[in-house]
Design an enzyme around this catalytic site. Structure first.
Site, short mmCIF file in Angstrom:
data_model
loop_
_atom_site.label_atom_id
_atom_site.label_comp_id
_atom_site.label_asym_id
_atom_site.label_seq_id
_atom_site.Cartn_x
_atom_site.Cartn_y
_atom_site.Cartn_z
N PHE A 167 -78.97 -38.08 75.71
CA PHE A 167 -78.35 -36.77 75.74
C PHE A 167 -78.34 -36.24 77.16
O PHE A 167 -79.38 -36.11 77.80
CB PHE A 167 -79.12 -35.79 74.84
CG PHE A 167 -79.17 -36.22 73.42
CD1 PHE A 167 -78.23 -35.78 72.50
CD2 PHE A 167 -80.17 -37.10 72.98
CE1 PHE A 167 -78.27 -36.21 71.18
CE2 PHE A 167 -80.22 -37.53 71.67
CZ PHE A 167 -79.27 -37.09 70.76
N LYS A 168 -77.15 -35.95 77.67
CA LYS A 168 -76.99 -35.35 78.99
C LYS A 168 -76.74 -33.86 78.78
O LYS A 168 -75.67 -33.46 78.31
CB LYS A 168 -75.84 -36.01 79.74
CG LYS A 168 -75.60 -35.46 81.14
CD LYS A 168 -74.33 -36.08 81.73
CE LYS A 168 -74.02 -35.53 83.11
NZ LYS A 168 -72.70 -36.01 83.60
#
Length: 306
Positions: A167-168
């Protein structure tokens, strides 16, 4: 690489054009070689900072295949495969995997300012893309999508969609969101990552981030910060961050995606810093300010090609 956990600095590579706006694939290779020499743990291509939105489908494939063939396993490569259509995103992701990508990065489906889908459809979207591939999916949670993705929903996706594990986080309050995501997602959240040119790098790493996806011009500077933090020397990391923050801020707030190309051209990495119309070229005074800030730090990009 099925069980590999990706950490560290994975900057976004620019898409390199000549002065006429055509793909410069030799320049593309030089940009990638520089980024590896500058210490990138891995590289992301075809992201927003790569101007993915100005490329034709055929050009996307050219860039993807050129980069993956040229990297030849030296570092892992993340390919952005974002598309509103579930089937097209799945097809892009499968093609990226077949070409040698280590991971794909995808934003939730959106179009324009108003066309969005429900959480149920978002979960179905990522589920169907996941079914098409065997490599990890990184969800890019960025304001550009205009799609609220709560930490509980992201944790649910991590737990229920097989390949969703990175997850960015680039939204406001990123550190708080990362902390909540890690708490709720547990082991299903393999890679909680910082983004947005590292403008919130230290708070995000304090919250538990293990990776950083930044601009592509100075991985050597970001590596110094991240390596010190990973070694447990948070004071050294903070001192280094304070040194590099003026350049990070100048990229994030003044230049955007053009900063990387300007610095690469200045250092002889690439021949042209062209961005495709309707993006505007950098104002000469902004360029002057960027280079003035960068020269104080002497990043590798300013000497690599000379």
């Amino acid at each position: 690489m099925a069980n590999t956990i990706y950490r560290g600095v994975f900057p976004v590579a620019p898409t390199v054009f000549d002065d006429n706006g055509r793909l410069d694939l030799e320049g593309q290779k030089r940009a990638i070689d520089f980024m590896i020499d500058a210490g990138s743990n891995g590289i992301c291509i075809l992201a927003n900072f790569s101007e993915q939105f100005v490329l034709t489908d055929a050009e996307r494939i050219q860039v993807q295949d050129t980069v993956l063939n040229h990297v030849a396993g030296r570092v892992p490569v993340i390919v952005t495969t974002t598309h509103f259509s579930t089937d097209i995103c799945a097809e892009r992701s499968r093609a990226a995997q077949n070409a040698g990508a280590a991971m794909v990065m995808i934003m939730p489906p959106y179009h324009g300012a108003t066309i969005r889908v429900s959480e149920r459809q978002i979960q179905e979207f990522f589920g169907r893309v996941s079914d098409a591939i065997d490599i990890p999916i990184m969800i890019q949670d960025a304001p550009v999508a205009g799609t609220p993705l709560s930490a509980p929903f992201l944790a649910k996706l991590a737990k229920e969609v097989k390949n969703v594990s990175y997850f960015k986080i680039e939204t406001a309050g990123a550190a708080s969101k990362l902390r909540e995501l890690i708490e709720l997602g547990g082991d299903a959240v393999v890679g909680p990552w910082d983004g947005e040119e590292a403008i919130t790098l230290i708070p995000d790493f304090d919250a538990g981030a293990t990776g950083a996806m930044t601009g592509g011009a100075y991985p050597d500077g970001i590596r110094k910060i991240v390596d010190a933090y990973a070694a447990g020397d948070t004071e050294k990391a903070a001192d280094l961050y304070m040194q590099w923050l003026p350049l990070i801020n100048y990229e994030n707030r003044q230049c955007g995606l053009a900063a990387c190309k300007t610095l690469m051209k200045e250092g002889g990495v690439i021949k042209s810093d062209m961005v495709r119309h309707p993006l505007a070229p950098m104002h000469p005074k902004v360029r002057e300010g960027l280079l003035r800030v960068a020269r104080r730090l002497d990043p590798l990009v300013l000497s690599w090609g000379k």
